[in-house]
Design an enzyme around this catalytic site. Structure first.
Site, PDB file in Angstrom:
ATOM      1  N   LYS A  57      10.449   6.164   0.027  1.00  0.00           N
ATOM      2  CA  LYS A  57      10.964   4.786  -0.055  1.00  0.00           C
ATOM      3  C   LYS A  57      12.268   4.685   0.736  1.00  0.00           C
ATOM      4  O   LYS A  57      12.477   3.742   1.494  1.00  0.00           O
ATOM      5  CB  LYS A  57      11.177   4.380  -1.514  1.00  0.00           C
ATOM      6  CG  LYS A  57       9.881   4.271  -2.303  1.00  0.00           C
ATOM      7  CD  LYS A  57       8.971   3.189  -1.744  1.00  0.00           C
ATOM      8  CE  LYS A  57       7.625   3.144  -2.413  1.00  0.00           C
ATOM      9  NZ  LYS A  57       6.663   2.258  -1.751  1.00  0.00           N
ATOM     10  N   ALA A  90       0.840  -1.206   0.000  1.00  0.00           N
ATOM     11  CA  ALA A  90       0.000   0.000   0.000  1.00  0.00           C
ATOM     12  C   ALA A  90       0.868   1.246   0.000  1.00  0.00           C
ATOM     13  O   ALA A  90       1.744   1.408   0.849  1.00  0.00           O
ATOM     14  CB  ALA A  90      -0.913  -0.011   1.224  1.00  0.00           C
ATOM     15  N   SER A 138      11.925   0.718  -4.262  1.00  0.00           N
ATOM     16  CA  SER A 138      12.002   1.060  -5.687  1.00  0.00           C
ATOM     17  C   SER A 138      13.436   1.339  -6.093  1.00  0.00           C
ATOM     18  O   SER A 138      14.234   1.859  -5.292  1.00  0.00           O
ATOM     19  CB  SER A 138      11.162   2.317  -5.901  1.00  0.00           C
ATOM     20  OG  SER A 138      11.445   2.881  -7.147  1.00  0.00           O
ATOM     21  N   TYR A 195       8.266  11.226  -3.465  1.00  0.00           N
ATOM     22  CA  TYR A 195       7.937   9.799  -3.560  1.00  0.00           C
ATOM     23  C   TYR A 195       9.171   8.951  -3.290  1.00  0.00           C
ATOM     24  O   TYR A 195       9.164   8.035  -2.464  1.00  0.00           O
ATOM     25  CB  TYR A 195       7.360   9.467  -4.951  1.00  0.00           C
ATOM     26  CG  TYR A 195       7.317   7.975  -5.201  1.00  0.00           C
ATOM     27  CD1 TYR A 195       6.370   7.183  -4.566  1.00  0.00           C
ATOM     28  CD2 TYR A 195       8.248   7.342  -6.043  1.00  0.00           C
ATOM     29  CE1 TYR A 195       6.350   5.799  -4.762  1.00  0.00           C
ATOM     30  CE2 TYR A 195       8.233   5.979  -6.239  1.00  0.00           C
ATOM     31  CZ  TYR A 195       7.285   5.210  -5.598  1.00  0.00           C
ATOM     32  OH  TYR A 195       7.276   3.854  -5.778  1.00  0.00           O
ATOM     33  N   ARG A 229      11.942  14.698 -19.699  1.00  0.00           N
ATOM     34  CA  ARG A 229      11.034  14.891 -18.557  1.00  0.00           C
ATOM     35  C   ARG A 229      11.904  15.213 -17.332  1.00  0.00           C
ATOM     36  O   ARG A 229      12.835  14.456 -17.040  1.00  0.00           O
ATOM     37  CB  ARG A 229      10.231  13.603 -18.331  1.00  0.00           C
ATOM     38  CG  ARG A 229       9.251  13.672 -17.188  1.00  0.00           C
ATOM     39  CD  ARG A 229       8.332  12.457 -17.163  1.00  0.00           C
ATOM     40  NE  ARG A 229       9.027  11.199 -16.889  1.00  0.00           N
ATOM     41  CZ  ARG A 229       8.433  10.013 -16.770  1.00  0.00           C
ATOM     42  NH1 ARG A 229       7.117   9.922 -16.942  1.00  0.00           N
ATOM     43  NH2 ARG A 229       9.133   8.931 -16.514  1.00  0.00           N
TER      44      ARG A 229
END
Ligand code: NAD
Ligand code: UFG
Length: 331
Positions: free
Chosen positions: A152, A81, A124, A148, A289
């Site tokens: 992690k 999750a 990740s 993000y 990007r």
């Protein structure tokens, strides 16, 4: 074993739920459905022919977890999750730091309190930042360019500190590379809401005619053809990696890269998709990007050596299964 799967209606969690059931484990799924649908549970049942217990709960909430852990005895928790949209994490840092780190803290606290020894965490490849490829587990983690990625790295650190003072705690930190593809049945897969951020769902939606063309973010990277290189891994290989990691757990913290060990460029991926599926993917090259790195691929020798795990599905199968899911998928 009886396993609590948090985020089990999500993309990787649903495929891992199937793999766990097929390996003979029992699962309880907990998900707040902020990025998935309850109907995924029916799909997991349809694939496996087994019953699955599901709770719609937020795993940052202690009261809900108290009820869950009183009702069930778990041998382990696999914690998928989390919120995962890199761009959104820049816009809403507090939401990401709160959701992704508090869930890890609260779940590990409930494991210790209830003598649940085994804990697997979804990390990740992003924690490697701009290290030199191939990424090895022993590398120093480099700062990532977004909240993000930081959630992690912070969650990994929390788990290491907790395990350090709880020598019975068995933790596996799995650093995923780029999961793509879908279960071969086409019943479960990756179905992002809105315009996809990640390349494979973008390609499948172009193939379906939902999006006009792929925008390739830069062709001036120092790579084989100038486009970004990633280690794409079939989601079912990744799912099976969790089962093996669970079955090999011993006390302490164990970190594994889960990838194929090979990189493919964006153009190579596009051409493979076209060849594997007999469809054309129109594309245009646009600017880079922000936050992207040139190359990311894994050194997978530790997972091979210690878990006896290697990937079985190649990039053609990843492309075929991704397209098979998208073709069958109804909003
Ligand atoms: P996903 O969004 O499909 O699945 C995550 C699930 O967690 C969703 O079903 C969502 O509803 C649920 N969730 C989120 N916050 C929750 C909360 N507080 N309580 C209960 N449920 C909650 O994402 P995914 O691709 O399956 O990723 C699973 C995990 O793997 C995530 O932690 C993600 O960060 C990590 N990861 C994913 C990738 C990738 O490319 N997909 C790569 C590396 C790591
Ligand atoms: N790309 C495009 N066009 C797109 C989307 C992506 O050219 O529309 C390119 C990117 O520039 C990159 C490659 O395709 O070179 C892969 O991009 P993705 O967005 O699919 O994946 P990332 O490697 O950027 O990141 C993903 C997840 C992260 C995770 C990381 C490692 O989004 O959360 O994999 O697991 F951390």
């Amino acid at each position: 074993m009886n396993i609590l799967v948090t985020g089990g209606t999500g993309y990787i969690g649903s495929h891992t739920s199937v793999a766990l059931i097929e390996a003979g484990h029992e699962i309880v799924v907990a998900d707040n459905l902020c990025n998935s649908k309850a109907s995924t549970i029916d799909r997991i049942k349809e694939i496996t022919g087994k019953e699955v217990t599901f709770y719609q709960v937020d795993v940052t909430g202690e009261e809900a977890l108290d009820r869950l852990f009183s009702k069930h005895h778990f041998d382990g928790v696999i914690h998928f999750a989390g919120l995962k949209a890199v761009g959104e994490s820049v816009e809403k840092p507090l939401l990401y730091y709160y959701n992704n780190t508090v869930s890890t803290m609260v779940l590990s606290k409930f494991c210790l309190k209830n003598k649940v020894k085994k804990f697997i965490f979804s990390s990740s490849a992003t924690v490697y930042g701009d290290n030199k490829v191939p990424f090895v587990e022993t590398m120093e983690l480099l700062p990532t360019t977004n909240p993000y990625g930081e959630t992690k790295a912070i969650s990994e650190r929390i788990l290491k500190d907790v395990a350090n003072v709880n020598p019975d705690f068995e933790v596996s930190i799995l650093r995923y590379f780029n999961p793509v593809g879908a279960h071969e049945s086409g019943l479960i897969g990756e179905a992002p809401t809105g315009i996809p951020n990640n390349i494979m769902p973008y390609i499948t939606q172009v193939a379906k005619g939902k999006l006009e063309k792929l925008k390739i973010f830069g062709n001036d990277y120092p790579t084989v053809d100038g486009t970004g290189v990633r280690d794409y891994i079939h989601v079912m290989d990744l799912a099976e990696g969790h089962v093996v990691a669970l079955e090999h757990l011993t006390p302490g913290v164990h970190i594994y890269n889960l990838g194929t060990g090979h990189g493919a460029s964006v153009l190579q991926l596009v051409h493979t998709f076209e060849e594997a599926n007999g469809v054309k993917i129109p594309y245009e090259i646009v600017g880079r990007r922000p936050g992207d790195i040139a190359e990311s691929y894994a050194d997978v020798s530790k997972a091979e050596r210690e878990l006896g795990w290697t990937t079985k599905r190649d990039i053609y199968q990843m492309c075929r299964d991704a397209w098979n899911f998208e073709r069958n998928f109804k909003e």
